[in-house]
Design an enzyme around this catalytic site. Structure first.
Site, PDB file in Angstrom:
ATOM      1  N   ASP A 106       0.835  -1.287   0.009  1.00  0.00           N
ATOM      2  CA  ASP A 106      -0.120  -0.069   0.082  1.00  0.00           C
ATOM      3  C   ASP A 106       0.874   1.330   0.055  1.00  0.00           C
ATOM      4  O   ASP A 106       0.235   2.379   0.053  1.00  0.00           O
ATOM      5  CB  ASP A 106      -0.792   0.209   1.227  1.00  0.00           C
ATOM      6  CG  ASP A 106      -0.427   0.642   2.313  1.00  0.00           C
ATOM      7  OD1 ASP A 106       0.713   0.427   2.699  1.00  0.00           O
ATOM      8  OD2 ASP A 106      -1.307   1.288   3.224  1.00  0.00           O
ATOM      9  N   GLU A 107       2.118   1.296  -0.140  1.00  0.00           N
ATOM     10  CA  GLU A 107       2.832   2.374  -0.079  1.00  0.00           C
ATOM     11  C   GLU A 107       4.064   2.337  -1.165  1.00  0.00           C
ATOM     12  O   GLU A 107       4.610   1.556  -1.515  1.00  0.00           O
ATOM     13  CB  GLU A 107       3.608   2.899   1.158  1.00  0.00           C
ATOM     14  CG  GLU A 107       4.353   1.894   1.502  1.00  0.00           C
ATOM     15  CD  GLU A 107       5.026   2.001   3.001  1.00  0.00           C
ATOM     16  OE1 GLU A 107       5.351   3.127   3.092  1.00  0.00           O
ATOM     17  OE2 GLU A 107       4.938   1.049   3.714  1.00  0.00           O
TER      18      GLU A 107
HETATM   19  P1  TTP Z   1      -0.158   0.503   7.002  1.00  0.00           P
HETATM   20  O1  TTP Z   1       0.263   1.378   5.825  1.00  0.00           O
HETATM   21  O2  TTP Z   1       1.158   0.585   8.059  1.00  0.00           O
HETATM   22  O3  TTP Z   1      -1.440   0.790   7.651  1.00  0.00           O
HETATM   23  P2  TTP Z   1      -2.839   1.122   6.962  1.00  0.00           P
HETATM   24  O4  TTP Z   1      -2.582   1.386   5.619  1.00  0.00           O
HETATM   25  O5  TTP Z   1      -3.859  -0.009   7.407  1.00  0.00           O
HETATM   26  O6  TTP Z   1      -3.171   2.217   7.832  1.00  0.00           O
HETATM   27  P3  TTP Z   1      -2.569   4.014   7.777  1.00  0.00           P
HETATM   28  O7  TTP Z   1      -1.506   3.682   6.402  1.00  0.00           O
HETATM   29  O8  TTP Z   1      -3.644   4.723   7.198  1.00  0.00           O
HETATM   30  O9  TTP Z   1      -1.912   4.179   9.095  1.00  0.00           O
HETATM   31  O10 TTP Z   1      -0.115  -0.881   6.411  1.00  0.00           O
HETATM   32  C1  TTP Z   1      -0.724  -1.459   5.279  1.00  0.00           C
HETATM   33  C2  TTP Z   1      -1.394  -2.476   5.208  1.00  0.00           C
HETATM   34  O11 TTP Z   1      -0.425  -3.636   5.850  1.00  0.00           O
HETATM   35  C3  TTP Z   1      -2.581  -2.727   6.269  1.00  0.00           C
HETATM   36  O12 TTP Z   1      -3.750  -2.379   6.024  1.00  0.00           O
HETATM   37  C4  TTP Z   1      -2.568  -4.118   6.800  1.00  0.00           C
HETATM   38  C5  TTP Z   1      -1.117  -4.706   6.495  1.00  0.00           C
HETATM   39  N1  TTP Z   1      -0.379  -4.604   8.056  1.00  0.00           N
HETATM   40  C6  TTP Z   1      -0.385  -5.821   8.518  1.00  0.00           C
HETATM   41  O13 TTP Z   1      -1.034  -6.948   8.146  1.00  0.00           O
HETATM   42  N2  TTP Z   1       0.335  -5.876   9.876  1.00  0.00           N
HETATM   43  C7  TTP Z   1       0.860  -4.951  10.409  1.00  0.00           C
HETATM   44  O14 TTP Z   1       1.206  -4.948  11.479  1.00  0.00           O
HETATM   45  C8  TTP Z   1       0.918  -3.528   9.701  1.00  0.00           C
HETATM   46  C9  TTP Z   1       1.488  -2.598  10.307  1.00  0.00           C
HETATM   47  C10 TTP Z   1      -0.042  -3.366   8.441  1.00  0.00           C
HETATM   48 MG    MG Z   2      -1.315   2.624   4.786  1.00  0.00          MG
END
Ligand code: TTP
Ligand code: MG
Length: 416
Positions: A106-107
């Site tokens: 997601d990034e």
């Molecule tokens: P993140 O970008 O850290 O989290 P997010 O997108 O859910 O929330 P935001 O960015 O708005 O704070 O992580 C991306 C995805 O990765 C998240 O949707 C689920 C997965 N993930 C896990 O499975 N375990 C974890 O510990 C983390 C941090 C993320």
């Molecule tokens: Mg995210």
């Protein structure tokens, strides 16, 4: 002239897995959605912002999340779906930036340097990108815009969800100064106390410390890392996507083809295309695959590992020649395709590998002989690329292409 000599975006989706669930299941919208294992023994992957107000977080045991948020809607994750959405997302990013470096599903970093004449000021472009992500995928993201990767990454996380945070050139140090030491890259929960013990709780504290003082206390490597980043100094490039899993080409024919010589002739231009693409993109391939679709639409694929990572048509031809032995070439065929897979970056050190299991035995030959042969062909084909680029693709033809044009009856063979 623009004040930006370098522009980097960091884009991060908001509550990614949970947002995909809310998008795909409208009844979950506006609700505290917690994505985690189906049992109480699992941990939370992520949760919607509606669940975050209860204190639920990623990596928290599901049991604890249930206690904090009894009204939470717990859903199991659908990794395949998240990966599919991610693929679309990265593709969308590549409409904006020549170089996209995904960090996770997601990034990604986007190298936006030099895009101003095309798209306008970076802040406006970032808004357009956010809107495009929403219009295309019905998902929200946060964007950090900065003169380098580190600051862009910090910026995208500062005001979530739907954040757009810009750190203009010249403001790097003031932007970073108030941030807590936890925002430093590479400083995890275990290292934080070391900084606190030295009275360093913000990035500003690092800025006002001298490098030798830090080196003495933290060791050279860590001190240099944190001092440079805290001062907004980060020269790392956005690394172009390494997501290409394979490079392939295929053709469907109006009239079915059959017989080894004909199939070989049809494969030659595909191989040239694949090899040229490998060289252009800076990859070598460790595997090659042959695909054939017969007239009755049954499909057969055969693949093998290469003795050494390849990027020339010469090497791919040999391997595909071996693979052709493994299919029935007498049945009418409507489609032929080939693909190079298991790609590595060109700079990666090349080693002659020992034969892997399942490798075609005809490949065994003197490694040294092969190495020399390979190098010769690489030089030759790189030279051909350069000449073609300069003078056009019709300038040079292989001997077999000429023969094909000159003496129609002769069909080119792989071992020419
Ligand atoms: P993140 O970008 O850290 O989290 P997010 O997108 O859910 O929330 P935001 O960015 O708005 O704070 O992580 C991306 C995805 O990765 C998240 O949707 C689920 C997965 N993930 C896990 O499975 N375990 C974890 O510990 C983390 C941090 C993320
Ligand atoms: Mg995210």
């Amino acid at each position: 002239m623009s004040e930006w000599s370098r522009i980097v975006f960091h884009v991060d989706m908001d509550a990614f897995y949970a947002s995909v669930e809310q998008r795909d299941h409208p009844e979950l919208r506006g609700k505290p959605v917690i994505v985690g294992g189906p049992s109480n023994r699992g941990v939370v992957s992520t949760c919607s912002y509606e669940a975050r107000v209860f204190g639920v977080k990623s990596a928290m045991p599901v049991m604890q999340a249930r206690k904090l948020c009894p009204q939470g809607i717990f859903v199991p994750g659908r990794m395949k779906q998240y990966a599919a959405v991610s693929k679309k997302l990265m593709l969308l990013f590549s409409d904006f930036a020549p170089d996209v470096e995904p960090l996770s599903l997601d990034e990604a970093f986007l190298e936006m340097t030099g895009t101003e004449p095309l798209f306008g000021p970076p802040e406006k472009t970032a808004r357009v990108l956010q809107k495009r992500v929403w219009d295309t995928l019905e998902l929200h993201c946060s964007v950090g815009v900065a003169p380098n990767k580190y600051i862009a990454k910090v910026a995208s996380d500062l005001y979530k969800p739907r954040g757009l945070t810009v750190c203009a050139p010249g403001t790097e140090r003031t932007f970073l100064a108030p941030l807590p030491i936890e925002r430093m890259w590479g400083v995890g929960p275990k290292t934080v106390p070391r900084f606190h013990a030295l009275g360093l709780t913000t990035l500003g504290h690092l800025q006002s410390s001298s490098l030798p003082w830090l080196e003495e206390r933290l060791g050279r490597s860590l001190a240099n890392h944190v001092w440079h980043l805290a001062n907004g100094l980060d020269v790392r490039n956005v690394q172009r996507s390494r997501t290409a899993k394979s490079i392939g080409a295929e053709r469907t024919y109006d009239k079915d083809i059959q017989g080894r010589p004909t199939i070989e002739a049809k494969l030659l231009p595909l191989i040239d295309e694949i090899a040229a693409s490998l060289r252009k993109k800076g990859f070598r391939s460790k595997g090659i695959r042959l695909k054939v679709k017969y007239a009755d639409f049954t499909q057969v694929t055969r693949q093998l590992k290469l003795l050494a990572p390849a990027q020339t048509a010469h090497e791919l031809r040999r391997a595909l020649g071996d693979l052709l032995l493994k299919i029935d070439v007498k049945r009418p065929i409507r489609l032929v395709g080939a693909a190079a897979f298991d790609l590595i970056e060109e700079e990666a050190p090349q080693q002659m590998s020992l034969l892997d299991e399942g490798q075609v035995s005809e490949q065994v030959s003197s490694n040294e002989e092969r190495g020399e042969d390979r190098r010769r062909h690489e030089v030759l084909e790189h030279t051909l690329d350069a000449v073609r680029q300069k003078f056009g693709s019709a300038t040079l033809m292989r001997g077999d292409d000429l023969l094909r044009g000159g003496r129609k009856k002769r069909t080119p063979r792989f071992d020419d």
